[in-house]
Scaffold this motif. Sequence first.
Motif, PDB file in Angstrom:
ATOM      1  N   UNK A 127     -98.016  25.307  11.469  1.00  0.00           N
ATOM      2  CA  UNK A 127     -99.095  25.511  12.440  1.00  0.00           C
ATOM      3  C   UNK A 127    -100.444  25.419  11.732  1.00  0.00           C
ATOM      4  N   UNK A 128    -100.570  26.105  10.594  1.00  0.00           N
ATOM      5  CA  UNK A 128    -101.824  26.100   9.839  1.00  0.00           C
ATOM      6  C   UNK A 128    -102.149  24.697   9.313  1.00  0.00           C
ATOM      7  N   UNK A 129    -101.124  23.977   8.870  1.00  0.00           N
ATOM      8  CA  UNK A 129    -101.302  22.625   8.340  1.00  0.00           C
ATOM      9  C   UNK A 129    -101.689  21.626   9.429  1.00  0.00           C
ATOM     10  N   UNK A 130    -101.459  21.991  10.679  1.00  0.00           N
ATOM     11  CA  UNK A 130    -101.763  21.073  11.774  1.00  0.00           C
ATOM     12  C   UNK A 130    -100.750  19.961  11.915  1.00  0.00           C
ATOM     13  N   UNK A 131     -99.484  20.265  11.607  1.00  0.00           N
ATOM     14  CA  UNK A 131     -98.421  19.271  11.716  1.00  0.00           C
ATOM     15  C   UNK A 131     -98.330  18.738  13.143  1.00  0.00           C
ATOM     16  N   UNK A 132     -97.687  17.594  13.286  1.00  0.00           N
ATOM     17  CA  UNK A 132     -97.669  16.861  14.552  1.00  0.00           C
ATOM     18  C   UNK A 132     -97.207  17.693  15.746  1.00  0.00           C
ATOM     19  N   UNK A 133     -96.072  18.327  15.644  1.00  0.00           N
ATOM     20  CA  UNK A 133     -95.487  19.015  16.793  1.00  0.00           C
ATOM     21  C   UNK A 133     -95.966  20.481  16.849  1.00  0.00           C
ATOM     22  N   UNK A 134     -97.243  20.687  17.125  1.00  0.00           N
ATOM     23  CA  UNK A 134     -97.842  22.014  17.123  1.00  0.00           C
ATOM     24  C   UNK A 134     -97.193  22.956  18.133  1.00  0.00           C
ATOM     25  N   UNK A 135     -96.870  22.454  19.309  1.00  0.00           N
ATOM     26  CA  UNK A 135     -96.263  23.304  20.344  1.00  0.00           C
ATOM     27  C   UNK A 135     -94.934  23.879  19.853  1.00  0.00           C
ATOM     28  N   UNK A 136     -94.138  23.025  19.232  1.00  0.00           N
ATOM     29  CA  UNK A 136     -92.833  23.449  18.711  1.00  0.00           C
ATOM     30  C   UNK A 136     -92.999  24.508  17.630  1.00  0.00           C
ATOM     31  N   UNK A 137     -93.907  24.278  16.679  1.00  0.00           N
ATOM     32  CA  UNK A 137     -94.074  25.223  15.572  1.00  0.00           C
ATOM     33  C   UNK A 137     -94.715  26.528  16.025  1.00  0.00           C
ATOM     34  N   UNK A 138     -95.626  26.468  16.986  1.00  0.00           N
ATOM     35  CA  UNK A 138     -96.205  27.708  17.522  1.00  0.00           C
ATOM     36  C   UNK A 138     -95.123  28.548  18.202  1.00  0.00           C
ATOM     37  N   UNK A 140     -91.885  28.484  17.587  1.00  0.00           N
ATOM     38  CA  UNK A 140     -91.025  29.043  16.540  1.00  0.00           C
ATOM     39  C   UNK A 140     -91.697  30.218  15.850  1.00  0.00           C
ATOM     40  N   UNK A 141     -92.972  30.075  15.548  1.00  0.00           N
ATOM     41  CA  UNK A 141     -93.704  31.153  14.870  1.00  0.00           C
ATOM     42  C   UNK A 141     -93.707  32.419  15.722  1.00  0.00           C
ATOM     43  N   UNK A 142     -93.952  32.266  17.015  1.00  0.00           N
ATOM     44  CA  UNK A 142     -93.962  33.424  17.910  1.00  0.00           C
ATOM     45  C   UNK A 142     -92.571  34.045  17.997  1.00  0.00           C
ATOM     46  N   UNK A 143     -91.544  33.216  18.193  1.00  0.00           N
ATOM     47  CA  UNK A 143     -90.178  33.732  18.327  1.00  0.00           C
ATOM     48  C   UNK A 143     -89.721  34.466  17.069  1.00  0.00           C
ATOM     49  N   UNK A 144     -89.911  33.839  15.916  1.00  0.00           N
ATOM     50  CA  UNK A 144     -89.485  34.483  14.675  1.00  0.00           C
ATOM     51  C   UNK A 144     -90.345  35.702  14.344  1.00  0.00           C
ATOM     52  N   UNK A 145     -91.620  35.667  14.708  1.00  0.00           N
ATOM     53  CA  UNK A 145     -92.469  36.844  14.508  1.00  0.00           C
ATOM     54  C   UNK A 145     -91.961  38.008  15.356  1.00  0.00           C
ATOM     55  N   UNK A 146     -91.519  37.700  16.557  1.00  0.00           N
ATOM     56  CA  UNK A 146     -90.967  38.734  17.432  1.00  0.00           C
ATOM     57  C   UNK A 146     -89.695  39.332  16.825  1.00  0.00           C
ATOM     58  N   UNK A 147     -88.810  38.484  16.305  1.00  0.00           N
ATOM     59  CA  UNK A 147     -87.565  38.958  15.701  1.00  0.00           C
ATOM     60  C   UNK A 147     -87.859  39.810  14.460  1.00  0.00           C
ATOM     61  N   UNK A 148     -88.731  39.311  13.587  1.00  0.00           N
ATOM     62  CA  UNK A 148     -89.080  40.036  12.363  1.00  0.00           C
ATOM     63  C   UNK A 148     -89.793  41.346  12.708  1.00  0.00           C
ATOM     64  N   UNK A 149     -90.727  41.293  13.645  1.00  0.00           N
ATOM     65  CA  UNK A 149     -91.440  42.498  14.061  1.00  0.00           C
ATOM     66  C   UNK A 149     -90.511  43.539  14.652  1.00  0.00           C
TER      67      UNK A 149
END
Length: 198
Positions: A127-138, A140-149
């Motif tokens: 997400x920070x790098x601005x990779x092509x598939x931003x929606x997908x990585x955002x 994933x980041x939210x989902x895994x952040x929820x699990x870790x949190x």
Amino acid sequence: MYYHSLVATQTGNILLLVADWRSSSMYHNMLRCFSILFFSIGFLFGMWFKDHRKNAYCRVHGLLPLCVMTAILPFLWPNALIELPIIAFSAGVMMKTFTSSQIENHPFVIFMTSGNYRRMLTALYYVIQGSKDQKKYRCQAVNYSFVVGSFMLGAVVSALLMRFIYIKSIWLITLSLLTIMVYYSSEVKRLGLKKTNL
């Protein structure tokens, strides 16, 4: 950590065995070995159980041993040599029962969070790098952040409860397991997944 060992994270038990071999009592080392052994037996039983499942409700059945054990543990006369192997066995069954768990087609682990944490950081990096598939990585980041949190919140709440209600704090696990079983069963019934969500 009630038994000075871990019931689900066997890598942690191996590290504790190696790190504390000289300073830890032989009793605690034996408990760690029991945890590794009975978790392994439970995991293998879970594999057999999963291979012989008839419907989607078998996942709920895989949670029952741990749910029952955590519910009755505060009423038992304390005996780690009996309790720990039963809980470790039940954790092994549960671990195998819920392998292949996913959030939006992305795997996650329910018993430990190191893999989830790594996936969260990877998604955040892209997400920070601005990779092509931003929606997908955002996502994933939210989902895994929820699990870790959730994992971290559960650990903190458990530690706080342990200070005040000691062994009865394990009922937080019982309550969580009951919630999972009821929700999962109702979703299987509502969506008609009894024969397909194996």
